[in-house]
Motif scaffolding. Structure first.
Motif, PDB file in Angstrom:
ATOM      1  N   GLN A 265       0.836  -1.224   0.032  1.00 60.60           N
ATOM      2  CA  GLN A 265       0.172   0.135  -0.002  1.00 60.60           C
ATOM      3  C   GLN A 265       0.984   1.214  -0.117  1.00 60.60           C
ATOM      4  O   GLN A 265       0.548   2.221  -0.801  1.00 60.60           O
ATOM      5  N   ARG A 266       2.115   1.269   0.997  1.00 58.12           N
ATOM      6  CA  ARG A 266       2.860   2.338   0.861  1.00 58.12           C
ATOM      7  C   ARG A 266       3.417   2.660  -0.378  1.00 58.12           C
ATOM      8  O   ARG A 266       3.866   3.719  -0.991  1.00 58.12           O
ATOM      9  N   GLN A 267       3.912   1.802  -0.992  1.00 60.76           N
ATOM     10  CA  GLN A 267       4.480   1.584  -2.296  1.00 60.76           C
ATOM     11  C   GLN A 267       3.675   2.245  -3.503  1.00 60.76           C
ATOM     12  O   GLN A 267       3.927   3.135  -4.182  1.00 60.76           O
ATOM     13  N   ALA A 268       2.307   1.732  -3.409  1.00 49.37           N
ATOM     14  CA  ALA A 268       1.535   2.532  -4.499  1.00 49.37           C
ATOM     15  C   ALA A 268       1.091   3.918  -4.065  1.00 49.37           C
ATOM     16  O   ALA A 268       0.939   4.569  -5.046  1.00 49.37           O
ATOM     17  N   LEU A 269       0.947   4.030  -2.723  1.00 55.33           N
ATOM     18  CA  LEU A 269       0.857   5.585  -2.367  1.00 55.33           C
ATOM     19  C   LEU A 269       2.038   6.497  -2.871  1.00 55.33           C
ATOM     20  O   LEU A 269       1.691   7.404  -3.426  1.00 55.33           O
ATOM     21  N   ASP A 270       3.342   6.080  -2.684  1.00 58.74           N
ATOM     22  CA  ASP A 270       4.348   6.551  -3.043  1.00 58.74           C
ATOM     23  C   ASP A 270       4.468   7.024  -4.581  1.00 58.74           C
ATOM     24  O   ASP A 270       4.871   7.952  -4.922  1.00 58.74           O
ATOM     25  N   ALA A 271       4.064   5.816  -5.446  1.00 55.19           N
ATOM     26  CA  ALA A 271       4.013   5.825  -6.541  1.00 55.19           C
ATOM     27  C   ALA A 271       3.211   6.895  -7.228  1.00 55.19           C
ATOM     28  O   ALA A 271       3.397   7.803  -8.374  1.00 55.19           O
ATOM     29  N   PHE A 272       1.904   6.878  -6.694  1.00 48.76           N
ATOM     30  CA  PHE A 272       0.661   7.837  -7.024  1.00 48.76           C
ATOM     31  C   PHE A 272       1.318   9.248  -6.967  1.00 48.76           C
ATOM     32  O   PHE A 272       1.021  10.212  -7.560  1.00 48.76           O
ATOM     33  N   ASP A 273       1.774   9.511  -5.725  1.00 49.35           N
ATOM     34  CA  ASP A 273       2.333  10.824  -5.345  1.00 49.35           C
ATOM     35  C   ASP A 273       3.396  11.386  -6.223  1.00 49.35           C
ATOM     36  O   ASP A 273       3.537  12.452  -6.421  1.00 49.35           O
ATOM     37  N   ARG A 274       4.240  10.324  -6.749  1.00 52.64           N
ATOM     38  CA  ARG A 274       5.035  10.885  -7.520  1.00 52.64           C
ATOM     39  C   ARG A 274       4.603  11.618  -9.063  1.00 52.64           C
ATOM     40  O   ARG A 274       4.893  12.473  -9.356  1.00 52.64           O
ATOM     41  N   ALA A 275       3.666  10.738  -9.277  1.00 49.28           N
ATOM     42  CA  ALA A 275       2.774  10.935 -10.592  1.00 49.28           C
ATOM     43  C   ALA A 275       2.361  12.288 -10.455  1.00 49.28           C
ATOM     44  O   ALA A 275       2.287  13.198 -11.160  1.00 49.28           O
ATOM     45  N   LEU A 276       1.375  12.611  -9.068  1.00 46.72           N
ATOM     46  CA  LEU A 276       0.993  13.822  -8.733  1.00 46.72           C
ATOM     47  C   LEU A 276       1.757  15.093  -8.857  1.00 46.72           C
ATOM     48  O   LEU A 276       1.592  16.302  -9.091  1.00 46.72           O
ATOM     49  N   ASN A 277       2.949  14.811  -8.290  1.00 49.28           N
ATOM     50  CA  ASN A 277       3.827  16.102  -7.992  1.00 49.28           C
ATOM     51  C   ASN A 277       4.872  16.106  -9.187  1.00 49.28           C
ATOM     52  O   ASN A 277       5.978  16.826  -9.181  1.00 49.28           O
ATOM     53  N   ASP A 278       4.736  15.295 -10.270  1.00 46.51           N
ATOM     54  CA  ASP A 278       5.500  15.722 -11.332  1.00 46.51           C
ATOM     55  C   ASP A 278       5.195  17.048 -12.058  1.00 46.51           C
ATOM     56  O   ASP A 278       4.178  17.215 -12.289  1.00 46.51           O
ATOM     57  N   PRO A 279       6.063  17.843 -11.965  1.00 44.93           N
ATOM     58  CA  PRO A 279       5.729  19.363 -12.590  1.00 44.93           C
ATOM     59  C   PRO A 279       5.223  19.327 -14.041  1.00 44.93           C
ATOM     60  O   PRO A 279       4.612  20.405 -14.691  1.00 44.93           O
ATOM     61  N   ALA A 280       5.484  18.278 -14.716  1.00 43.38           N
ATOM     62  CA  ALA A 280       4.973  18.205 -16.181  1.00 43.38           C
ATOM     63  C   ALA A 280       3.623  17.788 -16.331  1.00 43.38           C
ATOM     64  O   ALA A 280       2.822  18.054 -17.303  1.00 43.38           O
ATOM     65  N   ASN A 281       2.941  17.376 -14.936  1.00 41.70           N
ATOM     66  CA  ASN A 281       1.439  17.197 -15.066  1.00 41.70           C
ATOM     67  C   ASN A 281       0.435  18.087 -14.599  1.00 41.70           C
ATOM     68  O   ASN A 281      -0.543  17.867 -14.806  1.00 41.70           O
ATOM     69  N   PHE A 282       0.985  19.214 -14.090  1.00 39.56           N
ATOM     70  CA  PHE A 282       0.117  19.858 -13.262  1.00 39.56           C
ATOM     71  C   PHE A 282       0.158  21.444 -13.858  1.00 39.56           C
ATOM     72  O   PHE A 282       1.278  21.735 -14.509  1.00 39.56           O
ATOM     73  N   VAL A 283      -0.987  22.451 -13.513  1.00 33.18           N
ATOM     74  CA  VAL A 283      -0.747  23.489 -13.901  1.00 33.18           C
ATOM     75  C   VAL A 283      -0.991  24.469 -12.828  1.00 33.18           C
ATOM     76  O   VAL A 283      -1.676  23.905 -11.752  1.00 33.18           O
ATOM     77  N   GLU A 284      -0.473  25.653 -12.484  1.00 31.70           N
ATOM     78  CA  GLU A 284      -0.356  26.546 -11.619  1.00 31.70           C
ATOM     79  C   GLU A 284      -0.805  27.973 -12.075  1.00 31.70           C
ATOM     80  O   GLU A 284      -0.504  28.493 -12.792  1.00 31.70           O
ATOM     81  N   PHE A 285      -1.694  28.491 -10.870  1.00 33.93           N
ATOM     82  CA  PHE A 285      -2.313  29.776 -11.200  1.00 33.93           C
ATOM     83  C   PHE A 285      -2.663  30.690 -10.001  1.00 33.93           C
ATOM     84  O   PHE A 285      -2.591  30.063  -8.987  1.00 33.93           O
ATOM     85  N   THR A 286      -2.910  31.930 -10.097  1.00 37.59           N
ATOM     86  CA  THR A 286      -3.377  32.660  -9.176  1.00 37.59           C
ATOM     87  C   THR A 286      -4.874  33.023  -9.032  1.00 37.59           C
ATOM     88  O   THR A 286      -5.045  33.734 -10.057  1.00 37.59           O
ATOM     89  N   LEU A 287      -5.527  32.804  -8.177  1.00 32.91           N
ATOM     90  CA  LEU A 287      -6.832  33.151  -7.948  1.00 32.91           C
ATOM     91  C   LEU A 287      -7.037  34.696  -7.643  1.00 32.91           C
ATOM     92  O   LEU A 287      -6.556  34.986  -6.462  1.00 32.91           O
TER      93      LEU A 287
END
Length: 330
Positions: A265-287
């Motif tokens: 479970q911890r390995q799976a959570l860590d792998a999912f977190d790596r995908a979430l925190n890859d800068p290539a995957n997300f966008v950032e903006f200011t409200l």
């Protein structure tokens, strides 16, 4: 996705799982601001002013407004654009251009609540039953309070993954009344992109996230009420994978529930977190003040950077949050 229809769920055999496709799959290179930004048209802004004046004449307050106070063709038009972004677009949008200058915070919140009734029914967000909730720093840490009441950098999550007050919202809304002196940027990611990344890199770990996890909700429970809820991170539906996630709540849930996470479970959570925190995957903006973020809470995950606030209380960062679920009221 239709914001007014519950998703039918089922579990797909692991061998049959395929990557998600369609407009909900995007990354920072493929998603432009024009894909999620919605501008309020002049005639729609004029209608918002009429609604405000009507509310003033009727002496309405946040605790007395009703969905019927907001029956207005212009709001129907705005909501149609929001639903398009949520169901046929990237899964979130930023509405910009509401004419909120010189409005009180309560008047702005009432209009925003009324717009939300076109997307779902407002849900309780704490044990007091508040359906309009202020996201504002109270000087506490994430160990002492919900992240929404701190100025800390958060982690990628779906809202109410632990089912605060029994709520599992379909749509998240955030109205910006005031921004911070610095920091506080919003970060959005496609959960389907992160799912695909995990499926391609670690298909053997995906099954783990379809299993049961404990989520801590002890900040919002009454004496004698179970402080832990149980659910899966991934759920298959007829419209794609539904995601429910907050790593902090999961860690605390398993710790406080006396059920340590397994190594897998911890390995799976860590792998999912790596995908979430890859800068290539997300966008950032200011409200900015007057902006409204609406997001499909089953498809996208969001985050917030830490921030520095104004010293004057009246000028401090303040967002108003809605959780919407089920059939629209308008």
């Amino acid at each position: 996705m239709s914001t007014s229809v519950k998703k039918a769920t089922h579990t797909m055999p692991a061998a049959q799982r395929q990557s998600m496709a369609g407009p909900t799959v995007w990354d920072s290179a493929s998603l432009g601001e024009y894909d999620y930004m919605i501008a309020v048209e002049p005639q729609q802004a004029a209608a918002c002013l009429r609604i405000r004046d009507r509310l003033r004449r009727r002496g309405r307050r946040l605790d007395t407004i009703e969905a019927s106070d907001f029956q207005e063709p212009a709001l129907t038009e705005i909501a149609r654009g929001i639903r398009h972004c949520l169901g046929l677009g990237p899964g979130f949008c930023v509405l910009r251009g509401l004419p909120l200058q010189d409005w009180t915070d309560e008047e702005a919140s009432m209009l925003y609540w009324g717009l939300g009734t076109y997307l779902g029914a407002p849900q309780p967000q704490n044990r007091q039953g508040d359906r309009v909730y202020l996201v504002q720093d109270t000087g506490q840490s994430v160990a002492e309070a919900r992240g929404s009441k701190t100025n800390s950098e958060l982690i990628f999550h779906t809202d109410s993954a632990c089912a605060y007050a029994g709520s599992l919202p379909d749509v998240l809304g955030l109205l910006c009344l005031r921004k911070s002196v610095s920091g506080g940027e919003s970060v959005m990611i496609s959960g389907h992109t992160a799912y695909n990344t995990l499926l391609q890199a670690h298909p053997d770990l995906v099954d783990e996230l379809y299993g049961e996890f404990c989520f801590d909700r002890s900040h919002e429970t009454e004496l004698g009420e179970d402080p832990i809820t149980v659910g899966s991170i991934f759920t298959d539906t007829n419209e794609g994978v539904k995601i429910r996630y907050n790593r902090l709540h999961i860690e605390l849930g398993h710790y406080r529930g006396g059920k340590p996470l397994t190594d897998r479970q911890r390995q799976a959570l860590d792998a999912f977190d790596r995908a979430l925190n890859d800068p290539a995957n997300f966008v950032e903006f200011t409200l900015t003040p007057g902006d409204v973020l609406f997001a499909d809470n089953h498809v996208t995950l969001h985050n917030r950077r830490g921030f520095v606030d104004a010293t004057e209380v009246a000028q401090r960062r303040c967002l108003v949050r809605l959780w919407l679920a089920g059939e629209p009221l308008n």
